[in-house]
Motif scaffolding. Structure first.
Motif, PDB file in Angstrom:
ATOM      1  N   ARG A 152      54.522 -51.049 -79.823  1.00  0.00           N
ATOM      2  CA  ARG A 152      54.493 -49.590 -79.962  1.00  0.00           C
ATOM      3  C   ARG A 152      53.078 -49.229 -80.506  1.00  0.00           C
ATOM      4  NH1 ARG A 152      57.238 -45.028 -83.485  1.00  0.00           N
ATOM      5  NH2 ARG A 152      56.926 -43.266 -82.065  1.00  0.00           N
ATOM      6  N   LEU A 188      50.394 -46.802 -79.275  1.00  0.00           N
ATOM      7  CA  LEU A 188      49.836 -45.637 -79.887  1.00  0.00           C
ATOM      8  C   LEU A 188      48.411 -45.498 -80.035  1.00  0.00           C
ATOM      9  CD1 LEU A 188      52.311 -45.508 -82.985  1.00  0.00           C
ATOM     10  CD2 LEU A 188      52.271 -43.844 -80.932  1.00  0.00           C
ATOM     11  N   SER A 224      57.529 -43.310 -70.074  1.00  0.00           N
ATOM     12  CA  SER A 224      58.198 -42.155 -69.614  1.00  0.00           C
ATOM     13  C   SER A 224      57.360 -40.959 -70.451  1.00  0.00           C
ATOM     14  CB  SER A 224      59.496 -41.978 -69.857  1.00  0.00           C
ATOM     15  OG  SER A 224      59.930 -42.055 -71.100  1.00  0.00           O
ATOM     16  N   ARG A 280      58.827 -38.788 -72.003  1.00  0.00           N
ATOM     17  CA  ARG A 280      59.468 -38.541 -73.134  1.00  0.00           C
ATOM     18  C   ARG A 280      59.057 -39.505 -74.251  1.00  0.00           C
ATOM     19  NH1 ARG A 280      64.427 -36.286 -74.615  1.00  0.00           N
ATOM     20  NH2 ARG A 280      65.053 -36.023 -72.211  1.00  0.00           N
ATOM     21  N   THR A 281      58.692 -40.627 -73.617  1.00  0.00           N
ATOM     22  CA  THR A 281      58.078 -41.512 -74.882  1.00  0.00           C
ATOM     23  C   THR A 281      56.691 -41.216 -75.047  1.00  0.00           C
ATOM     24  OG1 THR A 281      59.139 -43.537 -73.676  1.00  0.00           O
ATOM     25  CG2 THR A 281      57.239 -43.953 -74.903  1.00  0.00           C
ATOM     26  N   TYR A 294      55.806 -37.917 -75.496  1.00  0.00           N
ATOM     27  CA  TYR A 294      56.153 -36.848 -76.734  1.00  0.00           C
ATOM     28  C   TYR A 294      56.294 -37.548 -77.942  1.00  0.00           C
ATOM     29  CZ  TYR A 294      56.513 -33.631 -72.699  1.00  0.00           C
ATOM     30  OH  TYR A 294      56.522 -32.817 -71.559  1.00  0.00           O
ATOM     31  N   ARG A 295      57.262 -38.595 -77.941  1.00  0.00           N
ATOM     32  CA  ARG A 295      57.518 -39.219 -79.132  1.00  0.00           C
ATOM     33  C   ARG A 295      56.544 -40.093 -79.900  1.00  0.00           C
ATOM     34  NH1 ARG A 295      62.473 -41.036 -76.313  1.00  0.00           N
ATOM     35  NH2 ARG A 295      61.264 -43.145 -76.074  1.00  0.00           N
ATOM     36  N   ASP A 296      55.363 -40.545 -78.951  1.00  0.00           N
ATOM     37  CA  ASP A 296      54.093 -41.281 -79.632  1.00  0.00           C
ATOM     38  C   ASP A 296      53.440 -40.138 -80.164  1.00  0.00           C
ATOM     39  OD1 ASP A 296      55.410 -43.506 -78.831  1.00  0.00           O
ATOM     40  OD2 ASP A 296      53.813 -43.769 -77.186  1.00  0.00           O
ATOM     41  N   ASP A 308      54.188 -37.395 -81.399  1.00  0.00           N
ATOM     42  CA  ASP A 308      54.837 -37.059 -82.712  1.00  0.00           C
ATOM     43  C   ASP A 308      54.315 -37.829 -83.917  1.00  0.00           C
ATOM     44  OD1 ASP A 308      55.733 -34.705 -81.653  1.00  0.00           O
ATOM     45  OD2 ASP A 308      57.553 -35.320 -81.442  1.00  0.00           O
ATOM     46  N   ALA A 309      54.675 -39.182 -83.329  1.00  0.00           N
ATOM     47  CA  ALA A 309      54.366 -40.253 -84.329  1.00  0.00           C
ATOM     48  C   ALA A 309      52.754 -40.284 -84.844  1.00  0.00           C
ATOM     49  CB  ALA A 309      54.597 -41.566 -83.896  1.00  0.00           C
ATOM     50  N   SER A 346      50.624 -37.732 -84.759  1.00  0.00           N
ATOM     51  CA  SER A 346      50.660 -36.473 -85.781  1.00  0.00           C
ATOM     52  C   SER A 346      51.063 -36.569 -86.905  1.00  0.00           C
ATOM     53  CB  SER A 346      51.226 -35.345 -85.013  1.00  0.00           C
ATOM     54  OG  SER A 346      50.443 -35.018 -83.621  1.00  0.00           O
TER      55      SER A 346
END
Length: 336
Positions: A2, A6, A31, A33-34, A36-38, A40-41, A43
């Motif tokens: 991950r 990133l 995806s 969705r992944t 979006y999560r990355d 956020d991480a 930020s």
């Protein structure tokens, strides 16, 4: 894994500017969705990423933010110096810039990666031209490369193989390619819009014009070159030879110009081998004269069965050689 993703996401946005979540997902093969999560991480870690809403929106970095060269793996750092090409870079007029770039990159790397990268540069070297040939003279390469970079039209005299041998034309140069030690430029003719590849060494003079041009929408140099080379190779094949050839003959054929393709075709078209390992097969050839030289180079490990014109030409040459080398025959100096 991950962490690598990133960093890749961050570098993509940094180098390309605004990118949508879908574009990032396609590049990273994950995806949406992944993504979006990355984001956020990143930020949460203090990276100033923000999103613009709407059809033309996407993620981008705050103006002026640049990440340092951190996060490189050992293999990635080593590979950066494996791709260095001082010869071609110098031919393009970029030798000094390449050296300065390497120094800056080395200075930015951590000590361990710097040592391994320098070791890679010391132990591997790329020499593009083939054996037993001098590099072609390309005095106008730098001018063409500059026109490519700045999207400026050129007017040039060009030497070609058919009459009239010299032509003067205007081109919109779209890219330069180094193939087996030979420089080509891919350009669109200003008169009819046709895109073709030309040898840089055949340029007799070049004038870079002040007018700029727009590149064709969606034009990708690597894709064009791949298609052009396939069409060029296919266009050379004008006939087919029927032969009997030994395993040793196939091995010799491998080392001729175009040999790997000829060997592949010979294996694909082969009939079952006889007791001595010889096969009957069909091999694509450019033309009779070229095939004549190729098969003579293979020697007695190939017998040409057809076409009749090719077989007769080889038989004539072999007979002439036999008369020259026959025991008791006078040498050329004795005949003179």
């Amino acid at each position: 894994m991950r962490a690598d993703r990133l960093l890749s996401l961050l570098l993509l946005v940094q180098t390309r500017g605004r990118m949508t979540a879908q574009e990032l997902a396609d590049e990273l093969e994950v995806s949406v969705r992944t993504v979006y999560r990355d984001v956020d991480a990143l930020s949460a870690a203090g990276v100033p990423l923000y999103a613009d809403r709407g059809p033309a929106g996407g993620y981008q970095l705050v103006d002026g933010y640049r990440t340092k060269l951190t996060g490189l793996t050992i293999d990635q750092a080593e590979s950066l110096f494996l791709v260095g090409m001082p010869g071609p870079a110098a031919a393009l007029g970029l030798g000094t810039e390449l050296a300065a770039t390497e120094l800056k990159l080395l200075a930015a790397l951590p000590a361990e990666l710097r040592t391994r990268a320098e070791r890679m540069r010391e132990r591997f070297h790329l020499d593009a031209p083939g054996w037993f040939r001098e590099a072609e003279q390309v005095p106008h390469l730098a001018a063409v490369a500059d026109a490519v970079w700045n999207q400026r039209r050129i007017r040039a005299r060009y030497r070609r193989w058919k009459a009239p041998r010299e032509v003067e034309r205007a081109w919109d140069p779209l890219g330069v390619v180094l193939k087996a030690g030979v420089w080509y430029f891919v350009a669109r003719r200003a008169d009819d819009g046709e895109v073709r590849a030309y040898k840089v060494s055949h340029l007799l003079d070049v004038e870079v014009l002040p007018e700029q041009f727009e590149r064709p929408p969606g034009f990708a140099l690597a894709d064009y070159w791949d298609g052009w080379t396939r069409r060029f190779e296919q266009g050379l094949i004008r006939g087919e030879a029927h032969v009997r050839i030994s395993p040793q003959g196939l091995d010799r054929l491998q080392h001729l110009l175009g040999g790997p393709a000829m060997v592949q075709a010979a294996r694909e078209n082969a009939e079952p081998a006889d007791a001595d390992g010889w096969i009957r097969t069909r091999i694509p050839v450019e033309h009779v004269r070229k095939a004549h030289g190729d098969f003579l180079a293979v020697g007695a490990d190939v017998e040409v069965l057809g076409p009749p014109e090719l077989r007769a030409l080889i038989a004539h040459t072999v007979a002439a050689l036999a008369s020259v080398y026959a025991e008791g025959a006078p040498t050329r100096s004795q005949r003179i």
